[in-house]
Design a protein around this motif. Sequence first.
Motif, mmCIF file in Angstrom:
data_model
loop_
_atom_site.group_PDB
_atom_site.id
_atom_site.type_symbol
_atom_site.label_atom_id
_atom_site.label_comp_id
_atom_site.label_asym_id
_atom_site.label_seq_id
_atom_site.Cartn_x
_atom_site.Cartn_y
_atom_site.Cartn_z
ATOM 1 N N ASN A 316 -24.815 -22.230 12.226
ATOM 2 C CA ASN A 316 -25.433 -23.463 11.731
ATOM 3 C C ASN A 316 -26.107 -24.162 12.904
ATOM 4 O OD1 ASN A 316 -26.217 -25.564 10.026
ATOM 5 N ND2 ASN A 316 -24.213 -25.735 9.066
ATOM 6 N N THR A 317 -26.860 -25.192 12.605
ATOM 7 C CA THR A 317 -27.639 -25.873 13.628
ATOM 8 C C THR A 317 -27.658 -27.371 13.377
ATOM 9 O OG1 THR A 317 -29.826 -26.015 14.660
ATOM 10 C CG2 THR A 317 -29.776 -25.562 12.295
ATOM 11 N N PHE A 318 -27.881 -28.128 14.436
ATOM 12 C CA PHE A 318 -28.063 -29.574 14.318
ATOM 13 C C PHE A 318 -29.540 -29.931 14.189
ATOM 14 C CE2 PHE A 318 -23.959 -29.167 16.478
ATOM 15 C CZ PHE A 318 -23.174 -29.992 15.699
ATOM 16 N N SER A 319 -30.409 -28.926 14.238
ATOM 17 C CA SER A 319 -31.852 -29.185 14.183
ATOM 18 C C SER A 319 -32.276 -29.777 12.845
ATOM 19 C CB SER A 319 -32.625 -27.889 14.443
ATOM 20 O OG SER A 319 -32.360 -27.406 15.734
ATOM 21 N N LYS A 320 -31.634 -29.361 11.758
ATOM 22 C CA LYS A 320 -32.004 -29.857 10.434
ATOM 23 C C LYS A 320 -31.525 -31.288 10.208
ATOM 24 C CE LYS A 320 -34.350 -27.106 7.690
ATOM 25 N NZ LYS A 320 -35.554 -27.575 6.979
ATOM 26 N N THR A 321 -30.347 -31.607 10.730
ATOM 27 C CA THR A 321 -29.765 -32.915 10.448
ATOM 28 C C THR A 321 -30.200 -33.985 11.445
ATOM 29 O OG1 THR A 321 -27.808 -32.204 11.682
ATOM 30 C CG2 THR A 321 -27.736 -32.002 9.281
ATOM 31 N N LEU A 322 -30.549 -33.573 12.679
ATOM 32 C CA LEU A 322 -30.968 -34.545 13.687
ATOM 33 C C LEU A 322 -32.477 -34.472 13.923
ATOM 34 C CD1 LEU A 322 -27.994 -34.242 16.193
ATOM 35 C CD2 LEU A 322 -28.517 -36.156 14.683
ATOM 36 N N SER A 323 -32.961 -33.331 14.423
ATOM 37 C CA SER A 323 -34.395 -33.165 14.670
ATOM 38 C C SER A 323 -34.660 -31.722 15.054
ATOM 39 C CB SER A 323 -34.850 -34.093 15.798
ATOM 40 O OG SER A 323 -36.143 -33.737 16.250
ATOM 41 N N PRO A 324 -35.817 -31.143 14.675
ATOM 42 C CA PRO A 324 -36.154 -29.781 15.085
ATOM 43 C C PRO A 324 -36.216 -29.624 16.604
ATOM 44 C CG PRO A 324 -37.599 -30.504 13.326
ATOM 45 C CD PRO A 324 -36.828 -31.711 13.771
ATOM 46 N N SER A 325 -36.532 -30.714 17.316
ATOM 47 C CA SER A 325 -36.590 -30.633 18.768
ATOM 48 C C SER A 325 -35.202 -30.659 19.398
ATOM 49 C CB SER A 325 -37.416 -31.809 19.323
ATOM 50 O OG SER A 325 -36.789 -33.044 19.031
ATOM 51 N N PHE A 326 -34.199 -30.932 18.591
ATOM 52 C CA PHE A 326 -32.821 -30.993 19.073
ATOM 53 C C PHE A 326 -32.251 -29.579 19.044
ATOM 54 C CE2 PHE A 326 -28.363 -32.244 19.097
ATOM 55 C CZ PHE A 326 -28.385 -33.339 19.943
ATOM 56 N N ARG A 327 -32.401 -28.862 20.136
ATOM 57 C CA ARG A 327 -32.111 -27.433 20.144
ATOM 58 C C ARG A 327 -30.637 -27.148 20.437
ATOM 59 N NH1 ARG A 327 -34.987 -25.369 17.091
ATOM 60 N NH2 ARG A 327 -34.682 -23.319 18.031
ATOM 61 N N ILE A 328 -29.758 -27.570 19.553
ATOM 62 C CA ILE A 328 -28.346 -27.229 19.674
ATOM 63 C C ILE A 328 -27.882 -26.614 18.367
ATOM 64 C CG2 ILE A 328 -26.010 -28.048 20.114
ATOM 65 C CD1 ILE A 328 -27.071 -30.254 21.807
ATOM 66 N N SER A 329 -27.463 -25.371 18.458
ATOM 67 C CA SER A 329 -26.903 -24.651 17.313
ATOM 68 C C SER A 329 -25.546 -24.109 17.716
ATOM 69 C CB SER A 329 -27.840 -23.507 16.895
ATOM 70 O OG SER A 329 -29.108 -23.994 16.511
ATOM 71 N N TYR A 330 -24.831 -23.566 16.759
ATOM 72 C CA TYR A 330 -23.514 -23.000 17.075
ATOM 73 C C TYR A 330 -23.188 -21.860 16.115
ATOM 74 C CZ TYR A 330 -21.958 -25.936 13.163
ATOM 75 O OH TYR A 330 -21.817 -26.531 11.940
ATOM 76 N N MET A 331 -22.335 -20.960 16.583
ATOM 77 C CA MET A 331 -21.824 -19.904 15.701
ATOM 78 C C MET A 331 -20.318 -19.839 15.836
ATOM 79 S SD MET A 331 -22.967 -16.311 17.496
ATOM 80 C CE MET A 331 -22.680 -15.949 19.231
#
Length: 481
Positions: A316-331
């Motif tokens: 999942n990623t935080f890009s959808k909930t915060l901003s596309p420029s916010f490049r933090i995802s996790y697995m």
Amino acid sequence: MITIDFNERGTHGLCEFLYISIKKQILDGTLKADEKLPSKRSLAEHLGISVITVQNAYSQLISEGYLYSIEKKGFFVTDISIESPFLKNRADAPAESRTRITPSPQNEAAPDARTYFTDFTSNATSVEKFPFSLWAHLMRKVLNSSDEKLLQRISVHGAFELRCAVAEYLLEFRNMDVRPEQIVIGSGTENLYAMIVQLLGREKLYAVENPGYRKAANVFKINGAECIPVEIDGQGINPALLEKAKADVVHVSPSHHFPTGIVMPVRRRLELLEWAQKKNGRFIIEDDYDSEFRFNGKPLQTLQSYDKNGRVIYINTFSKTLSPSFRISYMVLPPELTDAFNRTLGFYSCSVSAFEQYTLSAFIRGGFYGKHLIRMKNYYRTLRNDLIGALQKSRLSHISHITEQEAGLHFLLSVQSLKTKTELNGLLENAGIKIAMLSDFYYEGKKEQKDGEHTFVVNYSGIKKERISETIARLEAVFLT
């Protein structure tokens, strides 16, 4: 009649406990396949609860595939037994006819420098909706701490504080019980896909949904892995076709498929897990794409939550909930893959800045992320309703129809038009409208549309509310003149 003792519900709300209880009775066989359930009103009267409580519980069970409804007949239990004949009859494409994926300029659009009046392909977030002041406050707090850990190398897994925060979030909001040691932080999902190929091996055959998220296939291929598209049907990817294709790893988005919006029912999820368990070395990459934005009922249970044999890698990623420029995802890795990951890739450093990780950790653990999700969910629900309402009231209504699952940040718009795809693309561009067609997301050439019908993928997350009326007017000019 279904009997439930609400004295045992503990901290669960009435609706949630009713949903959990009926699901348990389906899974343990108390409620049989195709058994008819009581009507909403009769069950409400029997249990002494409101009709709306029963309705919401039934809706959630239908969304997850445990129940199905037949108009004017009622609600029935879905046959989720993976031993049933439902598993048979499905692989109609021989393995030798499969199409291999080769990355090319056509597979991934080049950056578009043009400015559009409305861009239905953008994932941009409204500037007004990002919590700039709060984020700046938390970042200053992190920097002012002068903690030496801010200047130290972070392991490949990411900052322990952020992984603990993500684990707590997953338990609270996704009902996933995972350890921080299983979590890996990365700078975007592309970074994580590349690491998965390095972990599982380039010699494996990676399958992707067709149509689907083409960037995943490109990343697999550019990292040296062989990749194959597998057709989806109305319930998602077909495990029998995976078997035919001799795939080892499959990338899926079961909670809200991109671009079709299909929600994979529980029966198909169990079939997919059964496919993975049949052979050592098979894995499922679950991309929980925009699952946070479900507008009717609670988020669906993840495929990872059903997995008892360590075959699902959750992303999942935080890009959808915060901003596309916010490049933090996790697995989230299965426990048995965690040791292998440490042995194989433990020499890497995390690709995300320590300052951002500690700030995000404070944002989550302070309860701000949960509140932000609620605000964004309400914002996107209103934006979606305004756009769909405007389309339904427009002159396009008699030549179009909308397909959407009351979830995610896109829906499908099918429009009747005798114009060709090339003609429409030109007219839309001239009108200042950027929008993708569903056919663009198929791998083998272009999927044929029905005669005179074109289906568009409407990603509404980046549009401006004040431009909806003018956008509709421009679409009318394209399709009605």
